[in-house]
Design a protein around this motif. Structure first.
Motif, PDB file in Angstrom:
ATOM      1  N   PHE A   1       0.640  -1.267   0.198  1.00  0.00           N
ATOM      2  CA  PHE A   1      -0.170  -0.184   0.066  1.00  0.00           C
ATOM      3  C   PHE A   1       0.918   1.099  -0.388  1.00  0.00           C
TER       4      PHE A   1
ATOM      5  N   PHE B   1       1.085  -4.566   6.643  1.00  0.00           N
ATOM      6  CA  PHE B   1       0.075  -4.793   6.066  1.00  0.00           C
ATOM      7  C   PHE B   1       0.438  -5.282   4.058  1.00  0.00           C
TER       8      PHE B   1
ATOM      9  N   ASN C   1      -1.079  -5.388  -0.075  1.00  0.00           N
ATOM     10  CA  ASN C   1      -2.467  -4.197  -0.118  1.00  0.00           C
ATOM     11  C   ASN C   1      -2.942  -6.627  -1.488  1.00  0.00           C
ATOM     12  N   GLU C   2      -3.708  -7.139  -0.607  1.00  0.00           N
ATOM     13  CA  GLU C   2      -4.395  -8.038  -0.756  1.00  0.00           C
ATOM     14  C   GLU C   2      -5.529  -7.961  -0.918  1.00  0.00           C
ATOM     15  N   GLU C   3      -6.717  -9.081  -1.485  1.00  0.00           N
ATOM     16  CA  GLU C   3      -7.600  -9.099  -1.507  1.00  0.00           C
ATOM     17  C   GLU C   3      -8.387  -9.598  -0.500  1.00  0.00           C
ATOM     18  N   LEU C   4      -9.749  -9.556   0.702  1.00  0.00           N
ATOM     19  CA  LEU C   4      -9.643  -9.862   1.653  1.00  0.00           C
ATOM     20  C   LEU C   4     -10.876 -11.435   1.227  1.00  0.00           C
TER      21      LEU C   4
ATOM     22  N   GLU D   1      -5.789 -11.593   4.212  1.00  0.00           N
ATOM     23  CA  GLU D   1      -6.371  -9.947   5.294  1.00  0.00           C
ATOM     24  C   GLU D   1      -5.136  -8.920   4.718  1.00  0.00           C
ATOM     25  N   HIS D   2      -5.752  -7.946   4.479  1.00  0.00           N
ATOM     26  CA  HIS D   2      -4.443  -6.907   3.664  1.00  0.00           C
ATOM     27  C   HIS D   2      -4.004  -6.133   5.654  1.00  0.00           C
ATOM     28  N   THR D   3      -4.326  -6.923   6.514  1.00  0.00           N
ATOM     29  CA  THR D   3      -4.054  -6.367   7.905  1.00  0.00           C
ATOM     30  C   THR D   3      -3.629  -7.343   8.827  1.00  0.00           C
TER      31      THR D   3
END
Ligand code: ZN
Lengths: 341, 779
Positions: free
Chosen positions: A161, A197, A199-202, A207-209
């Motif tokens: 991100f 973090f 930058n991935e689809e949930l 998880e993005h986090t």
């Protein structure tokens, strides 16, 4: 009738009245009649003036005896009535203790907090400092200082991100390695748990986090053997039992050599089961000897100092420990989930 | 990246470990394998067959074919529906009883005729993607011979190959396998097949940094057709789509030597010069994949006189592609800068087998090796093909890097294992490093070209080579010696944990919200989106901004849980992210607690949160403040602790909830931590008992109890121990705009107990002071 006879007769009568009083009120009436300031005994004692000193002494003793006898009877009965009254009142205070108790209960700490605290305590006991780093990082700390120059393919593996001001959300807790070396110098033992973090689809397993725990030990003569010993002790403490570990090559630019550390499957003991995909081993964490470029970035001379570093996936550890099947529960804030921990 | 087990065995003669075992060894020694799968096991029994006779079946597109299936199966009859089934065709026969994956082949009546097995297409056999008709084999294929061989495919995690350009080809992986198995490695390349003499075509490289080398050969008398079944099967096993003999050879060489190649149709090129140059700004390029790209000077193109014919290192052009009629080709084998390719490929969102390899920094020495290998394979797949002239090449070889000094005692110390010098040498040499003894106990190690592009530059890299081949299981565990020293204590973090524990003990459950908010969420609470630090590349609008407050996340938790619970308590500790020009943002740790109740007027919840604030910050006061947009307009206060404003206590504006009320406490934990706990100081206990008296003050409805307590305390003076609020009263006989507030004042002196006279004097003093401030007092 002599005073003595009168007294004897009075004692008998009064004793019967006191003993037979039906309630506290009748008892009190009897007490006033005989023992009150204007009662029968007081009347007799007034008449004593008329007696000779010898008689007075004799009647006095007699009178005292009667008085004590009657007072004792009165006190006994009175206590009895009081006890009965108390018993009756308390019997009316029957309480249903199966009723639910009102008021709030202690809340729960988030499972990630719980595991972080546990590990922080464990590492503190091993002489490690717990260090924090920022969520928004510079490209330098997140990549360059970790021997991941621009255009390095490892940057692709970590979908990043980016911020509009050119900073980024840290993709791992590894930047804290360099920050800690700058701040504390060497020798050094630190862990850095925290939020990272990608930058991935949930979905259920992405998880993005998520949370990682970075660990690093820097000293003068750190070897692969030391790292292995340390990791084995650490994992025994985390899992609460001895674990068998193995190292195999793994590529991470900030360590050289770099490893993937596997533990022998705790479920099947290495025989093979669905959890370990029949291999008997479960991939647990990446680790390695700190790359000289990273030591340099942290201001240390790699000819003088070296060390090892590792990264533990806290989110994954929480999910493994509790058998959580969907990573999204962790950030959903759903009390039905949170109250289970 | 997929590897063929059989191919590795061809390159490592004598390798006899089963596929699963080899996979496990590669994982332990070289790179992580994701698995191993059987490829087309039925090929063991599928054989070539010649169609002897074809009889049409009336009313059906099927035909009855009599075939010669070789010595084992002899003559058979099958029913076939393929349009190309004809007398004399040599094709693939699948005997009855065999399974093609989930498909069971049985002897059966088809369209009324006995069909004993089947003739199969390449797609049915899984060796290519052609399902149009049955497989066509060369006429000279003897019936009964195998069509292609079954195999095992080992899949290696690409992430574990990012640093190893050489492992993007089978030969590189075979070198590893040979090294850790103690077996010889076969080199499939015969460099003598590439004559040095050049050609009338020339190559010019504009920027050697971006394109270090461009090598090419020209061929004529080319016939384009399908490649042999074995080659198609091999490519298919590796997920490389078989296309034609020429293209398949380029892909096969790439899969073997990690060198991407490209073949141009020479007759579609203009001039006699290949130019490797930066693209022109806005230059458009039509690629083989049917897409058109607009390029910029940071991209490298291969061009002829008339324009770009390929996007360097990524993809060939549509205009010069090989077609069925191609007879002359230019075969490219080039080398490109890794970073340039990576940027081009990610910018154009175009990842190809070529770009994936070049971005790992390929070896420029490898280009001619690949050409030599292609020359040999072309002769097999395109009989009659002729090489015209010799090597066309542009290259400025970089000087070989200096050898790396490897002190053996350093190696032993870092590994934690004493390794004999000869073993170190043997391991490095098995990986084709050249080892000299620089001085006693120190090796000078020359790195082979395919490891020197990026991978191996320092002695630590050599340590890994030795360590992994030996295997780390040999390294004895040793306790690290560490100075006994108390670690630095992260008091701020411990403070956060304390706050968490105390809050949980008061009934609050911890949530963990994202650091992101959406623009819509920010606006809803009156935060200006532009005040936030923005994410430049969010996946969804939910992640557009970095949070400036924990409130939007907490609000979401409240509304979600309110669907299921009538009352609950939540809290979070997290960072507010405040952007700063020219610096990292300020990340301020905040504490937020929320108490939701579906029923009631909300006042009890606010007081409970006030109590929580008092627990966390002993003595904290609430000072009424002007409400913000998201706050209840008449229920909002600043939390003040020891003279500092540390946060806010408010009821969430009821319009933000569908039902019920939520009280919120928001504290700046950094400020609270920096202020630290109030210093503790001992005061001797008073020896003489205190005395107390009650007062009822009649005041306006919005007069604050807190202010009255402060006034009473001030008026009572030094002897005041406590001012306790008792209750308030409204109604008769008070006027409608009046309330009465009752307090109990406790006073004491250090040296005696107050007499009644003194007490009355104190009480009168307080009453006078309050009256002077305009309050009435009730008896
Ligand atoms: Zn298992």
């Amino acid at each position: 009738m002599s005073i003595a006879d009168t007294l004897t007769e009075l004692e008998t009568r009064a004793a019967a009245l006191l003993d037979d009083a039906e309630d506290a009120e009748a008892l009190e009436t009897a007490r006033v009649e005989f023992l009150g300031r204007k009662g029968a005994l007081a009347g007799i004692s007034k008449e004593m003036g008329r007696l000779t000193p010898e008689e007075r002494a004799q009647v006095g003793r007699l009178l005292n005896g009667v008085k004590q006898n009657l007072e004792a009877r009165y006190e006994t009965r009175k206590a009895g009535f009081e006890r009965a009254a108390l018993d009756a009142r308390l019997a009316g205070e029957w309480l249903d203790l199966t009723l639910p108790a009102p008021g709030p209960r202690p809340g729960r700490l988030h499972p990630l907090t719980q595991i972080m605290r546990e590990l922080e305590d464990l590492f503190t006991s091993l002489g490690f400092a717990v260090v924090d780093g920022p969520e928004v990082e510079t490209e330098w700390y997140n990549f360059d200082a970790l021997n991941i120059p621009p255009a390095h393919p490892a940057r692709d593996a970590q979908d990043t991100f980016w911020m509009e001001d050119g900073h980024l959300l840290r993709t791992h807790t590894s930047p804290v390695q360099v920050r800690a070396m700058e701040r504390f110098g060497a020798p050094l033992r630190i862990i850095a748990p925290g939020r990272v973090f990608r930058n991935e689809e949930l979905d259920a397993s992405h998880e993005h986090t998520f949370y990682q725990l970075e660990g690093m030990m820097v000293d003068r003569h750190v070897s692969v053997g030391h790292m292995l010993y340390f990791m084995k002790s650490l994992l025994a403490a985390i899992f609460g039992r001895e674990v068998t570990v193995r190292l195999r090559p793994g590529f991470f630019p900030f360590v050289e050599p770099g490893f993937e550390l596997d533990i022998q499957c705790l479920l099947c003991g290495g025989k093979g089961c669905p959890v370990c995909k029949q291999s008997g081993w479960v991939e647990l964490l990446p680790c390695g000897l700190v790359h000289p470029n990273v030591l340099r970035a942290g201001g240390l001379d790699p000819e003088e100092w070296n060390g090892f570093a590792f990264g533990l996936g806290l989110t994954r550890l929480v999910m493994m420990r509790y058998g959580i099947d969907d990573i999204r529960h962790l950030a959903a804030g759903d009390l039905r989930f949170l109250r289970q921990f | 990246m997929k590897f063929s087990y059989e191919w590795l065995r061809e390159l490592v003669p004598g390798l006899d470990v089963p596929p699963a075992e080899l996979t496990a060894r590669i994982t332990m020694k070289t790179a992580e394998c994701e698995g191993v799968e059987s490829f087309a096991p039925w090929l063991e029994r599928v054989c070539a067959a010649r169609v002897i006779e074809v009889t049409p079946i009336e009313g059906s597109h099927n035909v009855v074919a009599r075939i010669d299936a070789g010595p084992e199966f002899g003559e058979r009859q099958v029913v076939c529906g393929a349009p190309n089934c004809r007398t004399g065709l040599v094709t693939a026969y699948v005997p009855a009883g065999l399974s093609l994956g989930s498909r069971q082949i049985r002897r059966a009546l088809v369209a009324g005729h006995d069909s004993d097995g089947m003739l199969a297409s390449g797609a049915e056999l899984g060796i290519n993607r052609d399902a149009e008709g049955v497989l066509e084999l060369p006429q000279d294929t003897a019936p009964g011979t195998a069509v292609a061989a079954p195999d095992w495919v080992i899949e290696v995690d690409n992430k574990s190959l990012t640093h190893r350009p050489d492992l993007w080809g089978h030969h590189g992986m075979a070198r590893e396998v040979a090294a850790f198995s103690g077996l010889p490695l076969k080199d499939p390349v015969d460099l003598t097949l590439v004559p040095a003499a050049g050609h009338e075509w020339t190559v010019e490289i504009e920027d050697f940094a971006a394109a270090p080398r461009y090598s090419a050969l020209v061929f004529e008398n080319v016939t384009v057709g399908p490649s042999p079944a074995w080659m198609q099967a091999r490519l298919e096993a590796l997920d490389l789509n078989p296309i034609s003999n020429i293209v398949d050879v380029t892909n096969l060489v790439m899969a073997e030597l990690a060198q991407p190649m490209h073949a141009f149709d020479l007759d579609k090129l203009h001039g006699k010069k290949i130019i490797v140059r930066h693209a022109k700004e806005g230059e458009s390029f039509a690629a083989l994949n049917g897409e058109s790209y607009t390029l910029a000077p940071r991209h490298i193109v291969i061009a002829d006189e008339s324009g770009a014919i390929a996007l360097g290192g990524v993809i060939g052009g549509a205009g010069s592609a090989i077609s069925a009629g191609t007879t002359r080709i230019v075969l490219e084998s080039a080398n490109f800068d890794a970073a340039t390719i990576r940027k081009t490929s990610s910018e154009l969102k175009l990842r190809t087998d070529a770009s994936m390899r070049f971005e790992k920094a390929q070896d420029p020495v490898n280009t001619t090796r690949a050409l030599a290998r292609a020359v040999e394979l072309f002769q097999d797949v395109s009989p009659g093909i002729r090489l015209v002239g010799g090597l066309i090449d542009a290259w400025k070889p970089a000087p070989a890097p200096a050898p790396i000094e490897l002190p053996l005692d350093w190696l032993d110390q870092k590994l934690g294992l004493a390794v004999p010098a000869e073993r170190v040498r043997a391991i490095l040499e098995s990986l084709e490093f050249r080892v000299e003894e620089a001085r006693p106990g120190v090796f000078a190690v020359h790195v082979p070209s395919w490891r020197a592009t990026k991978d191996i530059t320092i002695k630590d890299d050599l340590l890994e080579e030795v360590g992994r081949v030996i295997g780390y299981a040999e390294v004895p565990l040793e306790a690290p010696l560490q100075p006994v020293r108390r670690p630095w204590v992260n008091r701020e973090r411990l403070y956060h944990h304390e706050v968490r524990e105390m809050t949980a003990a008061q009934g609050f459950t911890e949530v963990s919200n994202y650091s992101f908010v959406s623009e819509e969420m920010a606006r809803r609470f009156g935060f200006a989106p532009d005040d936030h630090l923005r994410v430049a590349n969010p996946i969804s609008i939910e992640q557009g901004l970095m949070r400036l407050s924990l409130l939007p996340g907490m609000h979401r938790c409240v509304t979600e849980n309110a669907k299921r619970f009538d009352e609950f308590r939540l809290f979070e500790i997290g960072s507010e992210i405040h952007k700063r020009a020219g610096a990292l943002p300020d990340e301020i740790p905040h504490f937020m607690a929320a108490l939701y109740r579906k029923q009631g007027d909300g006042s009890a919840a606010l007081l409970e949160l006030k109590r929580l604030a008092d627990c966390l910050l002993p003595g904290a006061a609430a000072r009424p403040a002007e409400a913000r947009g998201y706050e209840h307009p008449a229920r909002s206060a600043e939390v003040v602790w020891r003279g500092e404003t540390l946060g806010r206590l408010y009821e969430l504006h009821p319009a933000l909830l569908e039902a019920g009320r939520a009280a919120v406490l928001d504290l700046d934990l950094r400020k609270a931590f920096e202020m630290g706990p109030e210093p503790k100081r001992y005061t001797p206990l008073r020896r003489f008992p205190g005395s107390s008296f009650d007062l009822s003050v009649v005041a306006g409805l919005r007069v604050l109890a807190g202010d009255l307590i402060a006034s009473i305390r001030a008026a009572t003076g030094e002897c005041c121990d406590a001012v306790e609020y008792l209750y308030s009263y409204r109604g008769q006989p008070l006027a409608e705009d009046r309330q009465s507030l009752s307090f109990r004042i406790t006073v004491s002196a250090a040296d005696h107990t107050f007499s009644n006279e003194e007490l009355t004097a104190i009480r009168n003093g307080v009453m006078d002071a309050l009256r002077a401030q305009g309050f009435d007092l009730r008896a």
